[in-house]
Design a protein around this motif. Structure first.
Motif, PDB file in Angstrom:
ATOM      1  N   THR A 289     -12.888 -22.747  73.977  1.00  0.00           N
ATOM      2  CA  THR A 289     -13.197 -21.550  73.184  1.00  0.00           C
ATOM      3  C   THR A 289     -14.341 -21.826  72.219  1.00  0.00           C
ATOM      4  OG1 THR A 289     -10.907 -20.788  73.328  1.00  0.00           O
ATOM      5  CG2 THR A 289     -12.250 -19.878  71.563  1.00  0.00           C
ATOM      6  N   MET A 290     -14.321 -22.963  71.566  1.00  0.00           N
ATOM      7  CA  MET A 290     -15.353 -23.286  70.597  1.00  0.00           C
ATOM      8  C   MET A 290     -16.685 -23.609  71.274  1.00  0.00           C
ATOM      9  SD  MET A 290     -13.904 -22.621  67.873  1.00  0.00           S
ATOM     10  CE  MET A 290     -15.345 -23.013  66.881  1.00  0.00           C
ATOM     11  N   TYR A 291     -16.639 -24.261  72.453  1.00  0.00           N
ATOM     12  CA  TYR A 291     -17.883 -24.496  73.195  1.00  0.00           C
ATOM     13  C   TYR A 291     -18.525 -23.164  73.579  1.00  0.00           C
ATOM     14  CZ  TYR A 291     -18.049 -29.566  73.880  1.00  0.00           C
ATOM     15  OH  TYR A 291     -18.193 -30.922  73.698  1.00  0.00           O
ATOM     16  N   ALA A 292     -17.678 -22.202  74.004  1.00  0.00           N
ATOM     17  CA  ALA A 292     -18.208 -20.881  74.358  1.00  0.00           C
ATOM     18  C   ALA A 292     -18.808 -20.200  73.130  1.00  0.00           C
ATOM     19  CB  ALA A 292     -17.088 -20.025  74.953  1.00  0.00           C
ATOM     20  N   ALA A 293     -18.158 -20.381  71.967  1.00  0.00           N
ATOM     21  CA  ALA A 293     -18.681 -19.791  70.739  1.00  0.00           C
ATOM     22  C   ALA A 293     -20.027 -20.396  70.366  1.00  0.00           C
ATOM     23  CB  ALA A 293     -17.673 -19.995  69.609  1.00  0.00           C
ATOM     24  N   VAL A 294     -20.150 -21.691  70.525  1.00  0.00           N
ATOM     25  CA  VAL A 294     -21.421 -22.360  70.216  1.00  0.00           C
ATOM     26  C   VAL A 294     -22.509 -21.889  71.171  1.00  0.00           C
ATOM     27  CG1 VAL A 294     -22.623 -24.587  70.200  1.00  0.00           C
ATOM     28  CG2 VAL A 294     -20.334 -24.384  69.185  1.00  0.00           C
ATOM     29  N   PHE A 318     -17.968 -24.929  61.898  1.00  0.00           N
ATOM     30  CA  PHE A 318     -17.355 -24.763  63.209  1.00  0.00           C
ATOM     31  C   PHE A 318     -16.006 -25.481  63.285  1.00  0.00           C
ATOM     32  CE2 PHE A 318     -21.366 -23.034  64.527  1.00  0.00           C
ATOM     33  CZ  PHE A 318     -21.050 -22.217  65.590  1.00  0.00           C
ATOM     34  N   VAL A 319     -15.889 -26.606  62.602  1.00  0.00           N
ATOM     35  CA  VAL A 319     -14.589 -27.290  62.551  1.00  0.00           C
ATOM     36  C   VAL A 319     -13.574 -26.399  61.839  1.00  0.00           C
ATOM     37  CG1 VAL A 319     -13.333 -29.230  61.550  1.00  0.00           C
ATOM     38  CG2 VAL A 319     -15.505 -29.627  62.704  1.00  0.00           C
ATOM     39  N   ILE A 320     -13.989 -25.790  60.720  1.00  0.00           N
ATOM     40  CA  ILE A 320     -13.092 -24.899  59.980  1.00  0.00           C
ATOM     41  C   ILE A 320     -12.690 -23.711  60.838  1.00  0.00           C
ATOM     42  CG2 ILE A 320     -12.990 -23.271  58.044  1.00  0.00           C
ATOM     43  CD1 ILE A 320     -14.683 -25.261  56.443  1.00  0.00           C
ATOM     44  N   GLU A 321     -13.644 -23.197  61.599  1.00  0.00           N
ATOM     45  CA  GLU A 321     -13.350 -22.059  62.484  1.00  0.00           C
ATOM     46  C   GLU A 321     -12.312 -22.445  63.529  1.00  0.00           C
ATOM     47  OE1 GLU A 321     -15.942 -19.238  65.430  1.00  0.00           O
ATOM     48  OE2 GLU A 321     -16.794 -19.771  63.480  1.00  0.00           O
ATOM     49  N   SER A 322     -12.438 -23.644  64.070  1.00  0.00           N
ATOM     50  CA  SER A 322     -11.469 -24.117  65.053  1.00  0.00           C
ATOM     51  C   SER A 322     -10.086 -24.299  64.424  1.00  0.00           C
ATOM     52  CB  SER A 322     -11.941 -25.447  65.652  1.00  0.00           C
ATOM     53  OG  SER A 322     -10.998 -25.959  66.560  1.00  0.00           O
ATOM     54  N   GLY A 382     -11.980 -28.879  67.847  1.00  0.00           N
ATOM     55  CA  GLY A 382     -13.237 -28.312  67.375  1.00  0.00           C
ATOM     56  C   GLY A 382     -14.306 -29.312  67.030  1.00  0.00           C
ATOM     57  N   PHE A 383     -13.970 -30.604  67.037  1.00  0.00           N
ATOM     58  CA  PHE A 383     -14.930 -31.601  66.572  1.00  0.00           C
ATOM     59  C   PHE A 383     -16.164 -31.692  67.479  1.00  0.00           C
ATOM     60  CE2 PHE A 383     -16.560 -35.975  66.601  1.00  0.00           C
ATOM     61  CZ  PHE A 383     -16.947 -36.088  65.279  1.00  0.00           C
ATOM     62  N   LEU A 384     -15.961 -31.868  68.786  1.00  0.00           N
ATOM     63  CA  LEU A 384     -17.108 -32.022  69.690  1.00  0.00           C
ATOM     64  C   LEU A 384     -17.974 -30.763  69.762  1.00  0.00           C
ATOM     65  CD1 LEU A 384     -15.550 -34.152  72.604  1.00  0.00           C
ATOM     66  CD2 LEU A 384     -17.066 -34.895  70.758  1.00  0.00           C
ATOM     67  N   PRO A 385     -17.389 -29.554  69.898  1.00  0.00           N
ATOM     68  CA  PRO A 385     -18.242 -28.364  69.852  1.00  0.00           C
ATOM     69  C   PRO A 385     -19.011 -28.244  68.535  1.00  0.00           C
ATOM     70  CG  PRO A 385     -16.093 -27.808  70.754  1.00  0.00           C
ATOM     71  CD  PRO A 385     -15.994 -29.198  70.220  1.00  0.00           C
ATOM     72  N   ALA A 386     -18.378 -28.591  67.422  1.00  0.00           N
ATOM     73  CA  ALA A 386     -19.057 -28.519  66.126  1.00  0.00           C
ATOM     74  C   ALA A 386     -20.202 -29.522  66.069  1.00  0.00           C
ATOM     75  CB  ALA A 386     -18.051 -28.783  65.007  1.00  0.00           C
ATOM     76  N   ARG A 388     -21.920 -30.566  68.606  1.00  0.00           N
ATOM     77  CA  ARG A 388     -22.993 -30.016  69.448  1.00  0.00           C
ATOM     78  C   ARG A 388     -23.784 -28.955  68.692  1.00  0.00           C
ATOM     79  NH1 ARG A 388     -22.159 -26.752  75.196  1.00  0.00           N
ATOM     80  NH2 ARG A 388     -24.341 -26.088  75.420  1.00  0.00           N
ATOM     81  N   ALA A 389     -23.066 -28.100  67.930  1.00  0.00           N
ATOM     82  CA  ALA A 389     -23.750 -27.060  67.159  1.00  0.00           C
ATOM     83  C   ALA A 389     -24.678 -27.677  66.109  1.00  0.00           C
ATOM     84  CB  ALA A 389     -22.713 -26.159  66.487  1.00  0.00           C
ATOM     85  N   ALA A 390     -24.228 -28.747  65.467  1.00  0.00           N
ATOM     86  CA  ALA A 390     -25.027 -29.371  64.414  1.00  0.00           C
ATOM     87  C   ALA A 390     -26.248 -30.082  64.975  1.00  0.00           C
ATOM     88  CB  ALA A 390     -24.164 -30.365  63.640  1.00  0.00           C
ATOM     89  N   ARG A 391     -26.180 -30.536  66.216  1.00  0.00           N
ATOM     90  CA  ARG A 391     -27.298 -31.283  66.821  1.00  0.00           C
ATOM     91  C   ARG A 391     -28.210 -30.389  67.646  1.00  0.00           C
ATOM     92  NH1 ARG A 391     -24.364 -36.887  68.938  1.00  0.00           N
ATOM     93  NH2 ARG A 391     -24.036 -37.805  66.850  1.00  0.00           N
TER      94      ARG A 391
END
Length: 401
Positions: A289-294, A318-322, A382-386, A388-391
């Motif tokens: 879900t978080m990867y899709a959001a990113v 993004f971590v908080i969102e997860s 949520g850590f890995l999707p977050a 990815r978003a930061a990088r």
């Protein structure tokens, strides 16, 4: 500076389908986790509430349960004569040398049989009433009360049955006849004990049950009310150092609480093990879900970076969102688990090898543990999707539609 949390709540609500799907997956996992804790809590409470801190329980030295213990009649008489033993209103010592026997009886409404505990107590441990009136209070074990019928009469072939097993075993209704060895006993009453394990036992006069069950003049334990509970340690030293006795002394409440530790630990371990397996699936659901959001918010993320928010702030957002998403699932799990509170089930106690009926107990601590577990799943998922978003490359993100 950090991104406002309101931004995360808005994004969670903008994806109702994926949010609900992920939350339900997390919720089912949390419900199983809370259910396992409620099962262990209920079993532990059933045994812990069986004892009173004002009562002392004597067992043979080296015995770790009543079943493996043996107290001779002469030893019981010595305990009865101690000045530290309290007396009842009639002046008699509040002492009950108990016979504890495990026997097999058929289940009610289903095939097969199971072990059940039969406890012989002295008449001083139960009020002797002739007719149904107000619930009877037992002088030595105050939590035990007659709820229907009456208490057994001293010297009679009568027994009373704990309410929880009266609905699970055959021939346990009031008026039924139940056979022990070659002797029949009449069920004359049902009793409760505030959810204690006593509700999973059959009680009768020890003087009658002992020959009926072909037992010698050896009891399994001796329970007595202490005149001054604060003197327990001195009384313990006195009894355990007496060479005539060969007994150990425990507070009744501590003894029954210790009887639940092994099985409660097993239940919790198995519950956590099963929950961890389910949690892997829930974590991957949150991660997808978080990867899709990113992936759908690349330009939005780039805009946040252009506005001056740091990559660390984006990642934290993004971590908080997860975690918010997972906590929503945790709340669903708590709601799913609440209805099991009070449901009666049974299991075999490892200490006595007999069936103990108890109720699931969903506590505030269990619900809090479920929410913390849900937050942990959201944090991991949520850590890995977050990250990815930061990088995410800023220039490439601004060019994407």
């Amino acid at each position: 500076m950090p991104i406002p949390i309101s931004y995360n709540f808005r994004n969670v609500l903008q994806r109702p389908v994926s949010t609900l799907t992920t939350a339900i997956g997390v919720g089912l996992t949390v419900a199983i986790f809370i259910g396992a804790l409620a099962l262990a809590n209920g079993f532990q409470a059933a045994l812990a509430e069986s004892g009173s801190p004002a009562n002392a329980l004597a067992l043979r030295k080296g015995a770790d349960s009543e079943i493996s213990s043996g107290v001779a009649r002469e030893q019981a008489d010595i305990l009865r004569s101690l000045p530290d033993v309290a007396t009842g209103p009639d002046g008699r010592p509040l002492v009950s040398p108990d016979l504890v026997v495990v026997t097999t009886k058929p289940r009610l409404g289903q095939p097969g049989s199971s072990n059940i505990t039969v406890r012989g107590v002295e008449p001083t441990a139960a009020a002797d009433v002739q007719a149904v009136a107000q619930p009877v209070t037992f002088p030595l074990r105050a939590q035990v009360r007659i709820t229907s019928g009456r208490a057994f009469r001293a010297g009679s072939d009568e027994v009373i049955v704990g309410e929880r097993i009266s609905r699970r075993f055959a021939n346990c209704a009031i008026g039924d006849h139940i056979r022990f060895q070659q002797r029949e006993f009449t069920v004359v009453g049902h009793f409760t004990a505030n959810g204690a394990s006593f509700e999973s036992e059959i009680w009768g006069d020890v003087a009658v049950l002992m020959p009926a069950l072909q037992r010698d003049n050896v009891f399994q334990s001796v329970t007595f009310r202490m005149r001054d509970p604060a003197r327990f340690e001195a009384l313990k030293h006195q009894i355990e150092s007496d060479p005539r006795l060969g007994l150990q002394l425990r507070r009744e409440s501590e003894f029954y609480a210790s009887q639940s530790e092994q099985l409660s630990t097993v239940i919790r371990f198995m519950g956590v093990f099963i929950t961890i397996i389910m949690a892997v699936g829930a974590i991957f659901g949150a991660m997808n879900t978080m990867y899709a959001a990113v992936g759908s918010r690349t330009r939005e993320i780039a805009t946040l970076l252009v506005l001056g928010f740091s990559p660390a702030a984006v990642m934290m957002s993004f971590v908080i969102e997860s975690v918010i998403l997972a906590l929503l699932g945790g709340l669903i799990g708590c709601l799913l688990a609440l209805p099991i509170n009070g449901i009666v089930t049974s299991t075999t106690n490892f200490s006595s090898f007999s069936e103990v009926a108890f109720a699931f107990r969903v506590t505030a601590q269990s619900l809090l543990a479920g929410l913390i577990f849900a937050a942990g799943m959201g944090l991991v998922g949520g850590f890995l999707p977050a990250l990815r978003a930061a990088r995410q490359p800023l220039a490439q993100s601004l060019r994407e539609n």
